[in-house]
Design an enzyme around this catalytic site. Sequence first.
Site, mmCIF file in Angstrom:
data_model
loop_
_atom_site.group_PDB
_atom_site.id
_atom_site.type_symbol
_atom_site.label_atom_id
_atom_site.label_comp_id
_atom_site.label_asym_id
_atom_site.label_seq_id
_atom_site.Cartn_x
_atom_site.Cartn_y
_atom_site.Cartn_z
ATOM 1 N N HIS A 122 46.435 67.900 16.869
ATOM 2 C CA HIS A 122 47.074 66.997 17.757
ATOM 3 C C HIS A 122 47.960 65.900 16.941
ATOM 4 O O HIS A 122 49.269 65.835 17.299
ATOM 5 C CB HIS A 122 45.985 66.528 18.591
ATOM 6 C CG HIS A 122 46.599 65.472 19.533
ATOM 7 N ND1 HIS A 122 47.213 65.749 20.416
ATOM 8 C CD2 HIS A 122 46.116 64.144 19.978
ATOM 9 C CE1 HIS A 122 47.729 64.765 21.507
ATOM 10 N NE2 HIS A 122 47.067 63.945 21.040
ATOM 11 N N LEU A 174 47.752 70.252 25.784
ATOM 12 C CA LEU A 174 47.064 69.175 25.690
ATOM 13 C C LEU A 174 46.476 68.886 27.429
ATOM 14 O O LEU A 174 47.367 69.088 28.174
ATOM 15 C CB LEU A 174 47.953 67.814 25.429
ATOM 16 C CG LEU A 174 47.162 66.559 25.594
ATOM 17 C CD1 LEU A 174 45.953 66.580 24.790
ATOM 18 C CD2 LEU A 174 47.958 65.398 25.361
ATOM 19 N N ARG A 228 42.139 58.701 14.633
ATOM 20 C CA ARG A 228 42.806 57.883 15.811
ATOM 21 C C ARG A 228 42.079 57.875 16.858
ATOM 22 O O ARG A 228 41.542 58.942 17.322
ATOM 23 C CB ARG A 228 44.271 57.980 15.904
ATOM 24 C CG ARG A 228 44.895 57.388 16.846
ATOM 25 C CD ARG A 228 46.430 57.868 17.046
ATOM 26 N NE ARG A 228 46.543 59.183 17.624
ATOM 27 C CZ ARG A 228 46.259 59.601 19.068
ATOM 28 N NH1 ARG A 228 46.226 58.391 19.988
ATOM 29 N NH2 ARG A 228 46.935 60.814 19.593
ATOM 30 N N HIS A 275 42.532 67.339 18.703
ATOM 31 C CA HIS A 275 42.078 66.880 20.066
ATOM 32 C C HIS A 275 41.092 67.731 20.739
ATOM 33 O O HIS A 275 41.251 68.853 20.563
ATOM 34 C CB HIS A 275 43.336 66.898 20.840
ATOM 35 C CG HIS A 275 43.178 66.116 22.172
ATOM 36 N ND1 HIS A 275 42.457 66.513 23.544
ATOM 37 C CD2 HIS A 275 43.719 64.938 22.644
ATOM 38 C CE1 HIS A 275 42.598 65.512 23.941
ATOM 39 N NE2 HIS A 275 43.108 64.584 23.936
ATOM 40 N N ARG A 277 37.325 61.188 19.156
ATOM 41 C CA ARG A 277 38.036 62.575 19.290
ATOM 42 C C ARG A 277 37.462 63.356 17.988
ATOM 43 O O ARG A 277 37.248 64.692 18.265
ATOM 44 C CB ARG A 277 39.568 62.642 18.955
ATOM 45 C CG ARG A 277 40.302 62.250 20.387
ATOM 46 C CD ARG A 277 41.653 62.114 20.443
ATOM 47 N NE ARG A 277 42.192 62.013 21.752
ATOM 48 C CZ ARG A 277 43.471 61.420 21.786
ATOM 49 N NH1 ARG A 277 44.533 61.318 20.867
ATOM 50 N NH2 ARG A 277 44.066 60.999 23.142
#
Lengths: 585, 234, 122, 116
Positions: A357, A248, A399, A238, A282
């Site tokens: 992440h 995060l 993702r 991330h 990302r």
Amino acid sequence: MMVHNHEVVIIGAGLAGTRAALEAAKVADVAVLSKIFPSRSHSGAAQGGMAAALGNLDDDNWEYHMFDTVKGSDYLGDQDAAEILAKEAPEVIYEMEHMGAPFSRTPEGKIAQRKFGGHTLNFGEKPALRACYSADYTGHILLHTLFEQCIKQGVRFYSEYQVVHLIVKDDICRGVVAWDIRNGGLQVFRAKAVMFASGGYGRAYRITTNAHANTGDGLDLALRAGLPLEDMEFVQFHPTGIYRNGILMTEGARGEGAYLLNKDGERFMKRYAPTLMELAPRDLTARAIQTEINEGRGCQTPEQKAQGIPGDFVDLDLSHVSEAKLRAVLPQIFDLARNFAGVNVAKEPTPIQPTAHYSMGGLPVNVDGQFIRDAKNTPVRGLYAAGECACVSVHGANRLGCNSTQDATLNGRRTGRTIARDVPHLSWEDVPAEDVKAAEKDLDWYYQANGSENVADLRTRLQDTMMVNCGIYRNEKDLKTQLGIIKELQGRGKKIGVKDKSKCFNSEVMEAMELGHLLNFSEVIVIGAIERQESRGAHARTDFPTRDDAKWLKHTLAYQEPDGRIRLDYKPVTITRFQPKERKY
Amino acid sequence: MNLTFKIYRFNPESGQPPHYQDFTVDVKKGETVLDVLGEIKAHQDGTLVYRRSCRSGICGSCAMQINGLNKLACETQALELQTATVVVDPLPGFKPIRDLAVDLEPFYEKLRSILPYLINPDPPETDKERYQSPEDFAKIEISISCILCASCTSSCPSFWADKSYAGPAALVKAFRYSYDTRDAGLRERLDMLDNKHGLWRCHTIMNCNDACPKKIFPTEGISFLKRKVVENKY
Amino acid sequence: MEKGIGSGGAFAWFFQRISGAFLLIALLAHFWVLHYASNGEVTFQIVAQRLATPLWKTIDLGFLVFAIIHGFNGFIMVIHDYIHSHNLRLALVSLVWVVGILIGIMGMITIIGFKVPVGGVI
Amino acid sequence: MHYKWKTGMWAFVFHRASGLALSLYLLLHINVVSSLYNPAKFDNTMGFLGSPLFRILEIGLLAAVLYHSLNGIRIFLIDFTNSTRKHSQIFWLLAVVGLIIFVAGAYPMLHHAGIL
């Protein structure tokens, strides 16, 4: 030994596990095993949103969503799975809303939606408002809503039960052996259907958003049972984790307008993704940040400045957004930035760095959630998986933000329905005595471990070296070094000492078990990464900087042979609507 | 900076009564109490038991009593406590299992008892959401951030005195659903809560408001519910 | 949720607040009359003068009843907080009620039954 | 158990203690007043209760009544006007008010008792 008989056993109580339990419990007797309390599951840490092309605020439709998902996956995602995700997502959102999930609202009372990285309108034209959210604790409200629905439906939870052994014989899954953490005893859970929803493996890295519990136990249990893992080399970093601890800072911050700045105060994303800027996917954003740092444009702490050391973070700046708006849509990051970075986000930038992440790879399953054991898609009878631990594969090599909450909920629901459909046709199978013996022997080994190696030190060493040698940028030399380190750590792992001999809540044995899992699947990550000689999505090889569709448009399957060796196999990618092309934002 | 951590120790298998054990740890700026516990477990005493998971204040595992107040260990900067000795106890009011881990089953039992889910007999349209205005969402917004860490219930003197008392966490959840415009279960829940172990054990002592790591102010929601019961009855 | 003795508690809670507000006002009057309007001395004569008027009779009667119920309601709340044995709680709550009613009757007799003695108040 | 006591906890405990004390006082008070049927006896009792010792105890009564009343106002505000977040400020504000009334009330009482 105590034997429980439940038609369905689900391992893990996050979004996928609880959502599946709700479906399966309609027709079958379901037990959910979780090593922590259900409401502590790491799904609750998801902040920014859950993707669905509702079109509440713009002209969105599912085809755009599917395209973005496939493009985001760097074309490694299976398009049948991506199509299902994009098509069913609105229905899943409405269902969550009907269950009571409290979403933020638009002025006319519809579910509010915000921008998220890589989500676009009209096949890449401009950012789409697609992420349904509830302030910045979307995962939290989804998890609690599902947990509460499970209470309503009377789903049986076994909290603080650690599964230690998966019972598979003759290609039929017969149940699991679990360790009751509170009392220390082993118990057999005999089942017609076993489902993994055990989460990801971010704890293999030092800087991670993941919870201490995310040690990928489920993946390793399958690996040890002779079953394959898919695409493990794809680990998402991330872009915005709080400097030094990796906690995060939601992508929603950039969705609400945050800038990424280097030490010159430059919005450097314009050099990497001129159209989407900070809202690029990302993998791209994380690489951009890492490149800035590697090339000496990272921001510096006062100490680094004084000593002339190049900085190793960049700034996430929200100070140009009004405080009232931030308090309304991102309340939680005020606390996070204050508690973990000592920063007031409304006034000053937060120091951030890329942080491990999400695990794109995992247990190979088909679009119905059935576990598949080979490249020919042969299902294992009675075994299922969904959520982050599974690899459908929707996310391929990378993702998109807010697709994971959707993947977990949607595929949890699908898998639950598959189980409900299959259970009447599945039979109770015997639990072989040797499985129970093996589990007992394993546990005894931990209780008797009297070596000199320290579990925490081995874990730290693994996490530190994975970060350096198998992180955002990889190359053959570093990866081979890492493989050597893992081999060495595995050797030392056989000589650990465990001081705590109590039956009651023995978390020292627990951590030793988790270390075993981390060491085992980390080897799979590294071997998969060594073999994959291309750069695709989250897997960026400096020695092979381009994507190579001719050779590598395929999924990795990794098996552990009885002698402990890792064997790789490959599986084709399902391509339906969108042919691979160059990926630009 | 060297700090002394005075930690509550209890192992039912040892035959020893509960006692405190001192650990000295070199604490650096930025380290939380949870980091310190991790350091103690890693390098001083592996047998130390505590719960933890997300380490970012969202899972609620590491609620414990730090220097006499319930807090999340992961959100508490050790140096900001500004005491040379940091006293760490398990959550009060629950049965200790071992060291800092307590039996939370009674806590979940209370939660289950207040019907913690949306009650609405009217089936919604399947292909769209139920509408709710942003203002109505704002009314419940603070209460949906509850992470069930049990800090509030465990800090409540009424709960210490009456273990059958529902406690602030369960009552906040009752508030959260009762004031959701999509919910129709208010009356059902209020009947449940108008009870000697329900709302009326709350004496606005306010410990829960100080303990809540999410600043939910449970007393506010409880007062709403109390007034609602009275309105409905008289 | 397990039910306690008796149902609810809503009335007790609400009454406690309403009676509290009333008592506060009545108390102010009581104190004023007793300590400031009267120069601080409490003699039969002063008290009798006051009690003889129907208005004061009513005020004092209300004061008496509300004070007793407010006080004893408080007692019962404390019992509900700390006593969890069903029988003991029943016994204690009953005791509080009996004492409360007795003392209430005693007070009422004093106020209502009070007559200006022969010869009148000087 | 050694939970740290904050304002709300002190307020609650004093409220309970003063409430219980006032209930007991009420019992006594009604008992005394019931001697009104006999003027001589009443004046006798009152004379006895008018001694400096009881005057001083009466100041304690004033304190209890004041505390219980003012904290009662605080509870009323919390319950009916959503003042949970300000409960502590209300407490200290009322404490100041209470102190002034107490001094203003105690002085004439002591004066009458011949102490001041």
